[in-house]
Write a protein that holds these residues in place. Sequence first.
Motif, PDB file in Angstrom:
ATOM      1  N   THR A 245       0.841  -1.188   0.000  1.00 21.68           N
ATOM      2  CA  THR A 245       0.000   0.000   0.000  1.00 21.68           C
ATOM      3  C   THR A 245       0.877   1.240   0.000  1.00 21.68           C
ATOM      4  O   THR A 245       1.799   1.360   0.798  1.00 21.68           O
ATOM      5  N   VAL A 246       0.589   2.161  -0.897  1.00 17.13           N
ATOM      6  CA  VAL A 246       1.335   3.416  -0.972  1.00 17.13           C
ATOM      7  C   VAL A 246       0.719   4.406  -0.005  1.00 17.13           C
ATOM      8  O   VAL A 246      -0.494   4.624  -0.002  1.00 17.13           O
TER       9      VAL A 246
ATOM     10  N   ASN B 188       0.616  -1.545  -5.081  1.00 11.45           N
ATOM     11  CA  ASN B 188       1.648  -2.115  -5.933  1.00 11.45           C
ATOM     12  C   ASN B 188       1.786  -3.595  -5.640  1.00 11.45           C
ATOM     13  O   ASN B 188       1.762  -4.011  -4.483  1.00 11.45           O
ATOM     14  N   SER B 189       1.952  -4.394  -6.682  1.00 13.79           N
ATOM     15  CA  SER B 189       2.126  -5.837  -6.522  1.00 13.79           C
ATOM     16  C   SER B 189       3.509  -6.262  -6.966  1.00 13.79           C
ATOM     17  O   SER B 189       4.047  -5.746  -7.953  1.00 13.79           O
TER      18      SER B 189
ATOM     19  N   ILE C 225      -6.633  -9.877 -14.904  1.00 13.52           N
ATOM     20  CA  ILE C 225      -7.968  -9.395 -14.547  1.00 13.52           C
ATOM     21  C   ILE C 225      -7.886  -8.234 -13.565  1.00 13.52           C
ATOM     22  O   ILE C 225      -8.455  -7.183 -13.764  1.00 13.52           O
ATOM     23  N   ASP C 226      -7.186  -8.425 -12.507  1.00 14.07           N
ATOM     24  CA  ASP C 226      -7.020  -7.376 -11.501  1.00 14.07           C
ATOM     25  C   ASP C 226      -5.669  -7.570 -10.849  1.00 14.07           C
ATOM     26  O   ASP C 226      -5.478  -8.469 -10.046  1.00 14.07           O
ATOM     27  N   GLU C 227      -4.719  -6.715 -11.201  1.00 12.43           N
ATOM     28  CA  GLU C 227      -3.347  -6.873 -10.730  1.00 12.43           C
ATOM     29  C   GLU C 227      -3.273  -6.906  -9.211  1.00 12.43           C
ATOM     30  O   GLU C 227      -2.431  -7.577  -8.630  1.00 12.43           O
TER      31      GLU C 227
END
Length: 417
Positions: A115-116, A128-129, A150-152
């Motif tokens: 989490t940023v 961010n992953s 689909i969803d990073e």
Amino acid sequence: MKKYLLCVIAMITANISIAQVVPRLRIDSAQSYGGTVSEYFYSVEYIPLETTKESLFGDVFQLLVTDSSIIVYDLDTKYVLFFTLSGKYITKIKENWPPVIFYDKSKQILKVISTVIGTNGQQAKKLNSAYYSCTGRKLNEKPPVSLMKIDENAALFPMQNDFYLSARSCYFPKGKLPEDSVIYLANIYHDDSLYRSVFPFNQKDNPCFCSVLGGQAAITPVPDDPDAFYASLPSEYAIYKVSTDTIIKLYQLVLPANSSVPKNLLASNNQAYLDSFRTGRGIAQRVIKGIKNVYLSNQLLLFKLDPFGVPLFHNSSESEYQYNFIYNTGSGRLVSLERITSDAKNYFLPLAGSFQFALFGLQYANGNFYTCVSSLDMFSARENTRSKNPQYPPVLQEYFNTQNRKSNPVIVKMKLK
């Protein structure tokens, strides 16, 4: 006529299957039993996490055990640390905010969602992953999992044969109006295609659920079935088993009225009123928001009650705050893990004793349960139980001879009877 009768019989049979009575389990923490470690566990093993200048950290906030490593996150140093299964330090990665870590057991990889944090200290929306091996080696390329398209930053739970469960939330923040549209809290995908959706919620029809209660299902993998998950919804206190093609309501937990989410809160459409409870203030500590950390073995049902606000950890039979339980579905006996006392089976040492246990309860991996205990608690227990003459194994003898109260925490590995 014969075909007609067969159809009628089939319909009756189907209705019986659908209308089967769901067992109702009455859960009153004040009436829960205690016991000793040896009554409930076959074995207890203590794994000291190696303490070096590089690996020293404060407390375990998050704990994950893979096939080849023990992974912890520390709020003080803001690091994810990797240790071998015997506790030897491997490496660490910096994470300024507690990450969400998903473990794909079949591919032996980790997906770490960071989490940023904004400049004002608030949690930003950007996520961010990154992908790592189970020993902390960063993977420069994304693993060949097509669902990532689909969803990073989806909360992914891998299944077999390229099926994945993606957990979502209907949560909407303070100051935003609820939308009149359906959001499914769990979607099952096969490769890039949506296969099935379950747990539909509408923000406008369920404003309390989608704001005060967090709007998210608690998902726990079923250890002996890689294609299934246990799921529970806030305030409903029910336990479901979800697979690719079925959803079964296994149990309905019944809590005392003063421990359940107030009905007037659940039914309210007054957004200003609901917003005043978003942080849990104004709601008694004994009120339970939901159920998580579900595990079922034969007749034993393990689960954790999730209260509003921060759980109050008291490893005592006298405390009214009991959160982690073993329920025998055959006898109806409810046992609080907080009320289980140490004996010779675990060398009269603590079974659990950290903030992590209060937040997340027992962690399951590869047939065992895991908790952690601080070195401060370990050394204090040793001093207080010398008169019992505990027979420590070589690992603990070395630990007590070479470490001190400020050393890294110790992982506790337990096998349930």
